[in-house]
Write a protein that holds these residues in place. Sequence first.
Motif, PDB file in Angstrom:
ATOM      1  N   SER A  95     -45.145  67.695  -1.143  1.00 13.97           N
ATOM      2  CA  SER A  95     -46.237  66.645  -1.555  1.00 13.97           C
ATOM      3  C   SER A  95     -47.591  67.231  -2.174  1.00 13.97           C
ATOM      4  O   SER A  95     -47.331  68.373  -2.436  1.00 13.97           O
ATOM      5  CB  SER A  95     -46.389  65.585  -0.373  1.00 13.97           C
ATOM      6  N   THR A  99     -53.129  63.149  -1.774  1.00 17.43           N
ATOM      7  CA  THR A  99     -52.375  62.079  -1.836  1.00 17.43           C
ATOM      8  C   THR A  99     -52.999  60.784  -1.161  1.00 17.43           C
ATOM      9  O   THR A  99     -53.082  59.875  -1.599  1.00 17.43           O
ATOM     10  CB  THR A  99     -50.633  62.417  -1.266  1.00 17.43           C
ATOM     11  N   ALA A 103     -54.342  57.607  -3.176  1.00  9.95           N
ATOM     12  CA  ALA A 103     -53.512  56.368  -2.808  1.00  9.95           C
ATOM     13  C   ALA A 103     -54.325  55.011  -2.440  1.00  9.95           C
ATOM     14  O   ALA A 103     -54.046  54.015  -2.969  1.00  9.95           O
ATOM     15  CB  ALA A 103     -52.488  56.622  -1.768  1.00  9.95           C
ATOM     16  N   PHE A 110     -49.672  58.410  -6.694  1.00  9.19           N
ATOM     17  CA  PHE A 110     -50.177  58.671  -5.452  1.00  9.19           C
ATOM     18  C   PHE A 110     -49.618  57.548  -4.316  1.00  9.19           C
ATOM     19  O   PHE A 110     -49.542  58.250  -3.300  1.00  9.19           O
ATOM     20  CB  PHE A 110     -51.536  59.196  -5.404  1.00  9.19           C
ATOM     21  N   LYS A 113     -46.242  58.267  -3.307  1.00  6.81           N
ATOM     22  CA  LYS A 113     -45.950  59.497  -2.591  1.00  6.81           C
ATOM     23  C   LYS A 113     -46.559  59.200  -1.239  1.00  6.81           C
ATOM     24  O   LYS A 113     -45.864  60.021  -0.308  1.00  6.81           O
ATOM     25  CB  LYS A 113     -46.805  60.870  -3.247  1.00  6.81           C
TER      26      LYS A 113
END
Length: 262
Positions: A95, A99, A103, A110, A113
């Motif tokens: 990953s 992230t 996110a 993101f 992920k």
Amino acid sequence: MRVAVIGGTGLIGTRVVARLTDSGHDVVSASRATGVDSYTGEGLAEALAGAETLIDVSNSGYLDEWGANEFFYASTLNLLTYGAAAGVRHHVALSVVGTERLARTERGYFAAKAAQERLIRHSGQPYSIVHATQFFEFLQSIADAASVHHVVRLSDAFIQPIAADDVAAATATAALGAPVNGTVEFAGPERFRLAEVVGRGLRIRQDSREVVADPLAEYFGARLEEDELLPGPDATVAPTRFADWLAAGGSMSAAGEAAPAR
């Protein structure tokens, strides 16, 4: 050890497969090119049969949140389900550094992920998540995505990019070790401004596009804070410097792979 590499024909996957094979492991390279589709489940049971470790280095062809989430959710759920049925004892996923931060603040790719990582964490299966910074090989893709009328507008945020070979080495090492049931971070040895390093790479390739540092420029739909792409203080620093990678013939293009993820 029998290891199944999902995304085994991609930029990182081919390198992981080669490393593990050279070390004497029994490696299955699984991708749509080899008849295995983690999204639909086609060929997964056969690919994972007898595998002790599963390495997921696959990526979504979509960078928008809806498309990426659709891929990562279905693919990861299939890998966890089929992996449990096959007796896989270590689920390893590649990953992206930053992230969770991106996110929360920007969502988009993101967020997809981050959802993938949550599925793995909550699966109850032994796992290791490898977070890597952006790859040298993807600087061209970053430039292309930000290019309008021969001008590349890029955030002036910091970036600590890493060579794909170093990512593959880190992923293979994590897979051969015991599950950490957490995240390990890897980054390149040098810190640059995003606009600076992309501009440097384009000049070396004799690409005449103008690179402009713009604090309002988005990075694949995300508005970056200065340090959002940087690893934490405990990250493992890989050895390959950008100039050495270029001198060794490194290419800033990786067709068919999505740039944010590696």
